[in-house]
Scaffold this motif. Structure first.
Motif, PDB file in Angstrom:
ATOM      1  N   LEU A 100       0.837  -1.191   0.000  1.00  0.00           N
ATOM      2  CA  LEU A 100       0.000   0.000   0.000  1.00  0.00           C
ATOM      3  C   LEU A 100       0.879   1.250   0.000  1.00  0.00           C
ATOM      4  CD1 LEU A 100      -2.602  -1.038   2.739  1.00  0.00           C
ATOM      5  CD2 LEU A 100      -2.707  -1.465   0.280  1.00  0.00           C
ATOM      6  N   HIS A 101       0.281   2.367  -0.381  1.00  0.00           N
ATOM      7  CA  HIS A 101       1.001   3.626  -0.314  1.00  0.00           C
ATOM      8  C   HIS A 101       1.201   4.044   1.143  1.00  0.00           C
ATOM      9  CE1 HIS A 101      -0.343   3.846  -4.509  1.00  0.00           C
ATOM     10  NE2 HIS A 101       0.609   4.737  -4.693  1.00  0.00           N
ATOM     11  N   ASN A 102       2.350   4.621   1.423  1.00  0.00           N
ATOM     12  CA  ASN A 102       2.568   5.276   2.704  1.00  0.00           C
ATOM     13  C   ASN A 102       2.803   6.757   2.429  1.00  0.00           C
ATOM     14  OD1 ASN A 102       5.407   5.590   2.006  1.00  0.00           O
ATOM     15  ND2 ASN A 102       5.673   3.439   2.565  1.00  0.00           N
ATOM     16  N   ARG A 103       3.117   7.522   3.472  1.00  0.00           N
ATOM     17  CA  ARG A 103       3.288   8.965   3.281  1.00  0.00           C
ATOM     18  C   ARG A 103       4.483   9.292   2.387  1.00  0.00           C
ATOM     19  NH1 ARG A 103      -1.065  12.263   4.335  1.00  0.00           N
ATOM     20  NH2 ARG A 103      -2.334  11.053   5.783  1.00  0.00           N
ATOM     21  N   LEU A 104       5.473   8.435   2.357  1.00  0.00           N
ATOM     22  CA  LEU A 104       6.633   8.694   1.512  1.00  0.00           C
ATOM     23  C   LEU A 104       6.274   8.509   0.041  1.00  0.00           C
ATOM     24  CD1 LEU A 104       9.708   9.327   1.469  1.00  0.00           C
ATOM     25  CD2 LEU A 104      10.076   6.868   1.367  1.00  0.00           C
TER      26      LEU A 104
END
Length: 453
Positions: free
Chosen positions: A54-58
């Protein structure tokens, strides 16, 4: 010999790299900062320790930066004399928007938005402090907390970059009379939050020199639009892959999705329910034409998702244009409704799910527990060996910060509260969970190899 410029805060002369512009150097400084790397350990919506990719903040920030650069390139297509003049007046720069995209979420605490009201309540209980805001924390990090040199704080970014990251270019209103009026929600010139603490007002005023009060710069508008587009598109991919959003069969829930959106968005000024419903139908039609089953991993679905995402991105990038009125950049309202319809799928199927709400309740408890325990330790003794070294350093630095002392009347309580919150906001989620377990006596880890010592 390169040109010289001055640090925003301390007026320290530094030499520019003759091979990079000041804006390219800003980008490099952000990329090499530990505060930026930390974002790989902060969730976008779901926890970063999920087994699914999944996408993270980075990864989110990297995509916002890339898309921001593309938006500037879109504006540079026009080569008429009027368009060139408008671009000059707007001051749009690809390197500036890209750097603002990289840095816009750098102040997010562990667990993202869910921790913000917890930290806000903690700080507002302390006399003089105006509370917590993730955007203001981002500004504080790049101007004060991040360190490149011992002779000045922050990353020493240019005025243009600092202004571009200010999605909400105002301090927190101190009274009801200072509250910003509610502009049309499609008017990208304004935001409904705030973006700077009192302790960073000197940096804020420097960044905003010559700007119209509370109006975003053109670069900030482009960064904010890139943020909206990116969030709207990649979350759908994540949660379709996780089996949470049935892109192959959205029509069965279309009426419920629309009603949910009307309740969520109905308070926004000039929100047009009919235009939203038309955008939602367009979104559903696009997915129906390509996504055939609930299984992400088929070649057909993966190819279709890529094609649909490309279509959405292309349309949204083409929605920006130059106008004759400051700040000279606007975004088509129709595309803003499209993006809001895409966002609504994540709200309806994911964010309001009981399973996520239960997890977030636990995350709030962790953040509150960390704040209370660290604050108690700091109040007991700033030199206590029970305090992580970085927290002691943050507390010590606040004692030498004249801006902080001026803003909060040298309050010891304000200093303790701010140091603890600053420390929590440099933790990844895994670090926050581990430290909470250690402080509460529930950890099975040993003293050896502790990451904070």
């Amino acid at each position: 010999m390169g040109k010289t410029r001055r640090c925003a805060r301390n007026h320290v002369k530094v030499e520019d790299d003759p091979f990079r512009s000041p804006y390219q150097r800003d980008r490099d400084r952000v990329l090499y900062s530990s505060a930026f790397r930390r974002l790989s350990g902060v969730a976008q919506v779901a926890a970063v320790n999920e087994q699914r990719v999944l996408h993270n903040r980075l990864t989110h920030s990297l995509k916002v930066a890339q898309l921001g650069r593309r938006l500037v390139q879109q504006l540079k297509h026009g080569e008429s004399r009027d368009e060139r003049e408008l671009r000059k007046l707007a001051g749009v720069k690809a390197d500036v928007v890209e750097t603002a995209g990289l840095v816009h979420d750098i102040g997010h605490p562990p667990f993202g938005h869910i921790a913000e009201p917890v930290l806000d309540a903690c700080l507002r209980r302390t006399d003089g402090l105006e509370g917590f805001e993730g955007n203001a924390q981002s500004f504080r990090i790049v101007t004060k907390l991040a360190r490149r040199r011992t002779d000045y704080p922050g990353l020493d970014l240019t005025r243009a970059t600092l202004d571009a990251m200010l999605k909400y270019p105002r301090p927190r209103p101190i009274s009801a009379g200072d509250a910003l009026g509610v502009p049309p929600w499609t008017d990208r010139r304004f935001g409904n939050k705030w973006g700077a603490y009192s302790s960073e007002l000197r940096d804020f005023r420097w960044a905003r020199k010559g700007a119209r009060a509370e109006v975003r710069s053109a670069n900030a508008i482009l960064m904010d639009w890139a943020d909206d587009i990116t969030y709207a598109t990649h979350d759908i991919e994540d949660y379709f892959r996780a089996g949470l959003i049935p892109l192959h069969d959205l029509r069965r829930d279309s009426s419920r999705i629309a009603r949910h959106a009307h309740r969520r968005l109905g308070g926004m000024a000039d929100f047009d329910a009919a235009r939203f419903d038309a955008a939602l139908k367009q979104v559903i039609k696009r997915f129906e034409m390509g996504i055939t089953t609930s299984c992400w991993d088929t070649r057909q679905n993966r190819s279709a998702m890529n094609a649909i995402t490309t279509m959405n991105l292309t349309e949204c990038v083409g929605a920006v244009s130059l106008v004759a009125e400051p700040p000279y950049v606007t975004v088509e309202a129709s595309c803003q409704y499209l993006v809001e319809a895409l966002k609504e799928l994540t709200w309806f199927y994911v964010i309001d799910r009981p399973s996520l709400a239960v997890m977030q309740k636990g995350q709030k408890r962790i953040v509150q527990s960390l704040y209370d325990r660290l604050r108690d330790c700091l109040a007991e003794s700033p030199k206590s060996p029970r305090l992580p070294i970085q927290l002691r350093s943050l507390y010590r630095d606040l004692g030498h910060d004249s801006d902080f002392a001026s803003a909060y009347a040298r309050s010891s309580e304000a200093r303790e509260a701010r140091a603890v919150v600053d420390y929590i906001c440099v933790l990844t989620e895994a670090q926050a969970v581990d430290l909470d377990e250690r402080l509460s006596g529930r950890s099975h880890s040993s003293m050896f190899g502790a990451w904070f010592s």
